[in-house]
Design an enzyme around this catalytic site. Structure first.
Site, mmCIF file in Angstrom:
data_model
loop_
_atom_site.group_PDB
_atom_site.id
_atom_site.type_symbol
_atom_site.label_atom_id
_atom_site.label_comp_id
_atom_site.label_asym_id
_atom_site.label_seq_id
_atom_site.Cartn_x
_atom_site.Cartn_y
_atom_site.Cartn_z
ATOM 1 N N TRP A 159 10.163 -65.498 -2.658
ATOM 2 C CA TRP A 159 10.858 -64.974 -3.835
ATOM 3 C C TRP A 159 11.922 -63.960 -3.386
ATOM 4 O O TRP A 159 11.618 -62.781 -3.164
ATOM 5 C CB TRP A 159 9.856 -64.300 -4.792
ATOM 6 C CG TRP A 159 8.961 -65.302 -5.440
ATOM 7 C CD1 TRP A 159 9.253 -66.043 -6.552
ATOM 8 C CD2 TRP A 159 7.657 -65.707 -5.025
ATOM 9 N NE1 TRP A 159 8.203 -66.887 -6.852
ATOM 10 C CE2 TRP A 159 7.206 -66.702 -5.924
ATOM 11 C CE3 TRP A 159 6.817 -65.352 -3.973
ATOM 12 C CZ2 TRP A 159 5.977 -67.320 -5.825
ATOM 13 C CZ3 TRP A 159 5.586 -65.966 -3.856
ATOM 14 C CH2 TRP A 159 5.181 -66.942 -4.778
ATOM 15 N N HIS A 178 9.825 -63.945 -11.050
ATOM 16 C CA HIS A 178 9.098 -64.981 -11.782
ATOM 17 C C HIS A 178 8.413 -64.326 -12.986
ATOM 18 O O HIS A 178 8.412 -63.096 -13.106
ATOM 19 C CB HIS A 178 8.083 -65.727 -10.889
ATOM 20 C CG HIS A 178 7.151 -64.847 -10.098
ATOM 21 N ND1 HIS A 178 6.135 -65.334 -9.321
ATOM 22 C CD2 HIS A 178 7.074 -63.495 -9.973
ATOM 23 C CE1 HIS A 178 5.484 -64.349 -8.739
ATOM 24 N NE2 HIS A 178 6.033 -63.221 -9.128
ATOM 25 N N ARG A 204 16.706 -64.283 -8.951
ATOM 26 C CA ARG A 204 16.430 -64.359 -7.510
ATOM 27 C C ARG A 204 17.726 -64.190 -6.735
ATOM 28 O O ARG A 204 18.766 -64.707 -7.156
ATOM 29 C CB ARG A 204 15.766 -65.693 -7.147
ATOM 30 C CG ARG A 204 14.341 -65.742 -7.641
ATOM 31 C CD ARG A 204 13.580 -66.958 -7.164
ATOM 32 N NE ARG A 204 12.345 -67.051 -7.954
ATOM 33 C CZ ARG A 204 11.496 -68.054 -7.887
ATOM 34 N NH1 ARG A 204 11.725 -69.053 -7.074
ATOM 35 N NH2 ARG A 204 10.407 -68.060 -8.661
ATOM 36 N N GLN A 218 11.726 -69.022 -16.858
ATOM 37 C CA GLN A 218 10.421 -69.645 -16.599
ATOM 38 C C GLN A 218 9.577 -69.492 -17.861
ATOM 39 O O GLN A 218 9.848 -68.635 -18.711
ATOM 40 C CB GLN A 218 9.702 -68.963 -15.425
ATOM 41 C CG GLN A 218 10.256 -69.340 -14.072
ATOM 42 C CD GLN A 218 9.396 -68.857 -12.916
ATOM 43 O OE1 GLN A 218 8.547 -67.972 -13.081
ATOM 44 N NE2 GLN A 218 9.609 -69.429 -11.753
ATOM 45 N N VAL A 261 -3.132 -68.123 -6.591
ATOM 46 C CA VAL A 261 -4.008 -69.196 -7.091
ATOM 47 C C VAL A 261 -4.813 -69.802 -5.948
ATOM 48 O O VAL A 261 -4.423 -69.741 -4.787
ATOM 49 C CB VAL A 261 -3.203 -70.331 -7.791
ATOM 50 C CG1 VAL A 261 -2.664 -69.881 -9.120
ATOM 51 C CG2 VAL A 261 -2.096 -70.845 -6.897
ATOM 52 N N ALA A 303 -3.330 -71.009 -14.345
ATOM 53 C CA ALA A 303 -2.014 -70.458 -14.699
ATOM 54 C C ALA A 303 -0.939 -71.413 -14.205
ATOM 55 O O ALA A 303 -1.195 -72.260 -13.337
ATOM 56 C CB ALA A 303 -1.825 -69.077 -14.073
HETATM 57 C C1 YSA Z 1 2.490 -70.751 -9.754
HETATM 58 C C2 YSA Z 1 1.106 -70.625 -9.938
HETATM 59 C C3 YSA Z 1 0.661 -69.942 -11.063
HETATM 60 O O1 YSA Z 1 -0.699 -69.703 -11.219
HETATM 61 C C4 YSA Z 1 1.559 -69.419 -12.010
HETATM 62 C C5 YSA Z 1 2.883 -69.570 -11.806
HETATM 63 C C6 YSA Z 1 3.365 -70.230 -10.702
HETATM 64 C C7 YSA Z 1 4.836 -70.371 -10.468
HETATM 65 C C8 YSA Z 1 5.375 -69.288 -9.541
HETATM 66 N N1 YSA Z 1 5.346 -67.983 -10.169
HETATM 67 C C9 YSA Z 1 6.782 -69.622 -9.183
HETATM 68 O O2 YSA Z 1 7.713 -68.913 -9.513
HETATM 69 N N2 YSA Z 1 6.898 -70.770 -8.529
HETATM 70 S S1 YSA Z 1 8.338 -71.441 -8.153
HETATM 71 O O3 YSA Z 1 9.105 -70.540 -7.351
HETATM 72 O O4 YSA Z 1 8.076 -72.721 -7.550
HETATM 73 O O5 YSA Z 1 9.055 -71.635 -9.521
HETATM 74 C C10 YSA Z 1 8.425 -72.365 -10.594
HETATM 75 C C11 YSA Z 1 9.448 -73.215 -11.288
HETATM 76 O O6 YSA Z 1 10.565 -72.393 -11.701
HETATM 77 C C12 YSA Z 1 10.087 -74.270 -10.369
HETATM 78 O O7 YSA Z 1 9.262 -75.436 -10.346
HETATM 79 C C13 YSA Z 1 11.392 -74.516 -11.047
HETATM 80 O O8 YSA Z 1 11.220 -75.391 -12.141
HETATM 81 C C14 YSA Z 1 11.768 -73.127 -11.569
HETATM 82 N N3 YSA Z 1 12.666 -72.445 -10.630
HETATM 83 C C15 YSA Z 1 12.336 -71.754 -9.521
HETATM 84 N N4 YSA Z 1 13.417 -71.253 -8.918
HETATM 85 C C16 YSA Z 1 14.478 -71.628 -9.659
HETATM 86 C C17 YSA Z 1 14.011 -72.381 -10.763
HETATM 87 N N5 YSA Z 1 14.842 -72.896 -11.696
HETATM 88 C C18 YSA Z 1 16.141 -72.648 -11.530
HETATM 89 N N6 YSA Z 1 16.698 -71.941 -10.522
HETATM 90 C C19 YSA Z 1 15.885 -71.406 -9.574
HETATM 91 N N7 YSA Z 1 16.423 -70.688 -8.589
#
Ligand code: YSA
Length: 337
Positions: A159, A178, A204, A218, A261, A303
């Site tokens: 992140w 997030h 980010r 999100q 998780v 989650a």
């Molecule tokens: C995972 C487990 C949990 O118990 C709860 C939540 C999560 C998600 C975690 N917090 C997270 O942020 N994961 S992630 O970085 O893979 O992002 C989740 C989703 O947000 C991605 O699948 C995507 O759909 C979106 N995302 C992430 N970065 C992004 C983005 N969408 C647009 N631009 C970006 N830079």
């Protein structure tokens, strides 16, 4: 014909031509003024008649003089009336022509991100989830520490963070990377059973491309209760995908790693022959549960964090996520609620 008779007929002729010329003028101010100068001006046609008056016998003057004066009065009055009439027709503020067709008022519409967030939240709402919102400025503690990501943990690099200069009582502040910090905030303030979704903006520090923005949304989901199992996580997310994409939609779960998780997964949608990831998810880590004062032997939970722009891209065949932010009406006006 005597001189007097010819003047009298000239008066009649001038009257007819002057009135008919005036009648042809409908708007142009310059043309109206030209008409006035040509007939009523100091060197105009009426003045020329006045000059001829001096050349006729005194007796005839008594007959012709009033006629010229009458014509002058009539032309002056008709000119003023005509001008007023034209101004009234042109005056848009005071004049209302109820035979004109109505104006088309353009009505606003919701932003496509708002539309997809509402649609996804409604899908979870119908499964019994509440909707909450959180703050975009977070502390390191909630964005990372309480999610089992200590400061020296390499997972933090996942992140890329925008840090803020402001800090209070030694707490570092940042723009949340997030929506997961809301998990801890909700669990600290509520006892199970919990079923919530939390839509909101995230930030980010990363370069943008067709599927990544530095500012995006999100939707966090959290369910905590006695005996919550992984199959409930799968069932809930399958049902969400069915409601958003239709019952034929192919969905794939794969193992993934998130420190908060255990086990962790991501979910992808099959689209145009390719698997596109739309969310991360998993069973809430026992350390996260105990960090907020819950007993992991008593309660369990799942989650997830969904990227609504990615969902909208798949649903609406949007090739580049940056379209959501460039404010191009040709793009935005295609989304009708
Ligand atoms: C995972 C487990 C949990 O118990 C709860 C939540 C999560 C998600 C975690 N917090 C997270 O942020 N994961 S992630 O970085 O893979 O992002 C989740 C989703 O947000 C991605 O699948 C995507 O759909 C979106 N995302 C992430 N970065 C992004 C983005 N969408 C647009 N631009 C970006 N830079």
């Amino acid at each position: 014909m005597t001189n007097t008779e010819s003047i009298l007929s000239e008066i009649d002729e001038l009257k007819q031509i002057a009135l008919s010329d005036l009648d042809k003028l409908h708007a142009d101010d310059d043309q109206l003024e030209n008409w006035r100068i040509s007939y009523l001006g100091r060197n105009g046609k009426l003045s020329s008649l006045m000059k001829i008056l001096a050349t006729i016998p005194n007796d005839d003057k008594r007959l012709v003089g009033p006629k010229i004066n009458d014509l002058k009065d009539q032309l002056n009055k008709t000119f003023v009336d005509h001008k007023n009439n034209i101004n009234k027709i042109e005056d848009k503020s005071g004049y209302f022509d109820n035979s004109l067709p109505g104006l088309n008022l353009s009505s606003g519409n919701y932003h496509p991100t708002t539309l997809i967030i509402r649609e996804i939240c409604q899908a979870f709402g119908s499964m019994g989830f509440e909707i909450l919102e959180g703050k975009e400025i977070e502390t390191e503690k909630y964005n990372f520490d309480l999610l089992n990501i200590p400061s020296d943990h390499p997972a933090r690099d996942q992140w890329d963070t925008i840090w803020l200069n402001a800090s209070t009582e030694g707490e570092k502040h940042l723009l949340r990377t997030h929506t997961s910090p809301m998990q801890a905030r909700i669990m600290e303030n509520k006892n199970p059973p919990i079923r919530v979704v939390v839509p909101g903006k995230c930030y980010r520090y990363e370069a943008t491309d067709a599927t990544h923005e530095w500012e995006f949304h999100q939707i966090e989901g959290l369910a905590v209760d006695k005996d919550i199992s992984f199959s409930e996580l799968k069932g809930t997310l399958f049902e969400m995908a069915r409601k958003i994409f239709g019952s034929d939609q192919k969905v794939r779960f794969r193992c993934d790693f998130f420190p908060f998780v255990e086990p962790g997964v991501d979910m992808s949608i099959l689209w145009d022959g390719k698997w596109i990831e739309i969310l991360g998810a998993g069973m809430v880590h026992p350390k996260v549960l105990s960090g907020v004062g819950y007993d992991p032997s008593e309660v369990s939970g799942f989650a997830f964090g969904i990227g609504p722009e990615r969902v909208s891209m798949l649903k609406n065949k949007i090739k580049d996520i940056r379209n959501f932010h460039i404010n191009d009406l040709r793009f935005l006006s295609q989304f009708v609620r």
